[in-house]
Enzyme design. Structure first.
Site, PDB file in Angstrom:
ATOM      1  N   ASP A  59      -9.068  35.545 -30.119  1.00  0.00           N
ATOM      2  CA  ASP A  59      -8.139  35.321 -29.005  1.00  0.00           C
ATOM      3  C   ASP A  59      -8.202  36.511 -28.047  1.00  0.00           C
ATOM      4  OD1 ASP A  59      -6.869  37.192 -30.585  1.00  0.00           O
ATOM      5  OD2 ASP A  59      -4.935  36.159 -30.632  1.00  0.00           O
ATOM      6  N   SER A  60      -8.945  37.555 -28.436  1.00  0.00           N
ATOM      7  CA  SER A  60      -9.217  38.668 -27.524  1.00  0.00           C
ATOM      8  C   SER A  60     -10.060  38.209 -26.340  1.00  0.00           C
ATOM      9  CB  SER A  60      -9.920  39.812 -28.265  1.00  0.00           C
ATOM     10  OG  SER A  60     -11.074  39.335 -28.926  1.00  0.00           O
ATOM     11  N   ASP A  98     -10.288  31.633 -33.690  1.00  0.00           N
ATOM     12  CA  ASP A  98      -9.008  32.346 -33.807  1.00  0.00           C
ATOM     13  C   ASP A  98      -7.884  31.438 -33.306  1.00  0.00           C
ATOM     14  OD1 ASP A  98      -7.774  34.648 -34.588  1.00  0.00           O
ATOM     15  OD2 ASP A  98      -8.338  35.831 -32.829  1.00  0.00           O
ATOM     16  N   LYS A 128      -9.068  31.760 -38.138  1.00  0.00           N
ATOM     17  CA  LYS A 128      -8.363  33.003 -38.468  1.00  0.00           C
ATOM     18  C   LYS A 128      -6.956  32.926 -37.893  1.00  0.00           C
ATOM     19  CE  LYS A 128      -9.036  37.136 -36.339  1.00  0.00           C
ATOM     20  NZ  LYS A 128      -7.637  37.415 -35.915  1.00  0.00           N
ATOM     21  N   GLU A 130      -3.006  35.362 -37.762  1.00  0.00           N
ATOM     22  CA  GLU A 130      -2.417  36.687 -37.981  1.00  0.00           C
ATOM     23  C   GLU A 130      -1.184  36.544 -38.871  1.00  0.00           C
ATOM     24  OE1 GLU A 130      -1.829  38.681 -34.240  1.00  0.00           O
ATOM     25  OE2 GLU A 130      -3.942  38.507 -33.711  1.00  0.00           O
ATOM     26  N   GLU A 194      -6.752  45.601 -39.562  1.00  0.00           N
ATOM     27  CA  GLU A 194      -6.912  46.233 -38.238  1.00  0.00           C
ATOM     28  C   GLU A 194      -5.998  47.444 -38.089  1.00  0.00           C
ATOM     29  OE1 GLU A 194      -6.891  43.637 -34.801  1.00  0.00           O
ATOM     30  OE2 GLU A 194      -6.817  45.341 -33.423  1.00  0.00           O
TER      31      GLU A 194
HETATM   32  O1  KIV Z   1      -9.351  38.553 -31.445  1.00  0.00           O
HETATM   33  C1  KIV Z   1     -10.034  39.456 -31.946  1.00  0.00           C
HETATM   34  O2  KIV Z   1     -10.957  40.007 -31.320  1.00  0.00           O
HETATM   35  C2  KIV Z   1      -9.736  39.884 -33.307  1.00  0.00           C
HETATM   36  C3  KIV Z   1     -10.567  40.983 -33.891  1.00  0.00           C
HETATM   37  C4  KIV Z   1     -10.076  42.279 -33.407  1.00  0.00           C
HETATM   38  C5  KIV Z   1     -10.602  40.919 -35.365  1.00  0.00           C
HETATM   39  O3  KIV Z   1      -8.835  39.380 -33.900  1.00  0.00           O
END
Ligand code: KIV
Length: 296
Positions: A59-60, A98, A128, A130, A194
């Site tokens: 999600d980055s 994500d 993934k 959180e 992280e």
């Molecule tokens: O979204 C992302 O880039 C992440 C990584 C930092 C693991 O969750």
């Protein structure tokens, strides 16, 4: 003739797709797992060529390619489009999508529906999320492998006191470990740590039975992940302490674009080698049909 160990492929053998079993095997053998983010098709092809094990469409993407200031606003539809493009560029790495903020927290049903979209519409092998061990458990039960994420979890950074290392008191470190253990117990196949002090990671590693991928969590994890745009220097923004820059692509992009602009302005581009031709007799016939005029 001696036989190479099972995990070693002959140099010229095509790389086999990375599976969950392969990742567990790498952990057991102490072979570091390489994970990176990617958000588009050309990056996916580069990551494939580099032989990376896991690709995360994080999600980055929100701040790295979509211009948001943090990860909170990015939507499921935005991430699905990027993830499908990455999927089309990959053959061997495990592809993890994500789940963005607001797409899994409300109920198990919401979490399962979102996870299924990432698998069916974008070709993900896993998703993934959180924190959220209960949602992780529900998604795993619905047939989708889940990667957990603890420590600095950017979707809830405000509640964690901002973008800063986590687990810096004994109580907070214990809380991070408890969440990691809950995600492990919920059936996650792997987990991201992280921004955790390396000494805390060392303690936590003794309790983990699934592959742990670190980002700013020291060197004792089973693998490492970095954001593609950070490690390749694609943007000029400030980056966290844990990032190592392996290239300066932004510098190279600006250099190339500046040179292009200069050559267009001085009419050095395009050259004859960039120009299509026409047979002289056809040009002659064209002149006969259309009179040559000077530009106004
Ligand atoms: O979204 C992302 O880039 C992440 C990584 C930092 C693991 O969750």
């Amino acid at each position: 003739m001696s036989t190479p160990p099972r995990h070693e492929q002959p140099q010229d053998a095509p790389r086999r797709p990375v599976t969950l079993t392969k990742l567990a095997e790498m952990r057991a053998l102490g072979e570091p797992i390489v994970m990176v983010t990617a958000y588009d098709h050309p990056s996916a092809k580069a990551v494939e060529a580099a032989g990376v094990d896991i690709v995360l469409v994080g999600d980055s993407a929100a701040n790295n390619v979509l211009g948001y200031t943090d990860t909170v606003p990015v939507t499921v539809d935005e991430l699905l489009m990027l993830t499908a493009a990455v999927h089309r560029g990959l053959r061997t790495p495990l592809l993890v999508g994500d789940l963005p903020f607001g797409s899994y927290e409300a109920s198990d049903e919401q979490a399962i529906q979102t996870a299924h979209r990432f698998v069916k519409e974008a070709g993900c092998d896993a998703v993934k999320l959180e924190g959220s061990p209960e949602r992780a458990r529900a998604i795993v039960r619905a047939g989708v492998p889940v990667m957990g994420h603890v420590g600095l979890t950017p979707q809830t950074a405000t509640a964690l006191g901002g973008y800063r290392a986590q687990g810096r008191t004994a109580e907070r470190a214990k809380a991070v470990l408890d969440e990691a253990l809950a995600l492990q117990e919920a059936g996650c196949f792997a987990i991201v740590f992280e921004a955790i002090p390396a000494d805390v990671t060392d303690v936590m590693m003794g309790h983990m039975e699934i592959p742990v991928i670190g980002i700013g969590a020291g060197g004792s994890t089973d693998g490492q992940v970095l954001v593609l745009h950070d490690l390749l220097g694609i943007h000029g923004d400030a980056h966290p302490k844990f990032v190592k820059r392996y290239a300066d692509l932004r510098g190279e992009m600006v250099r190339g674009l500046t040179e292009y602009a200069e050559e267009v302005r001085t009419r050095r581009f395009p050259g004859p080698e960039h120009t299509y031709g026409i047979a002289p007799e056809e040009l002659q016939r064209l002149h006969e049909q259309i009179p040559v005029r000077q530009r106004a």
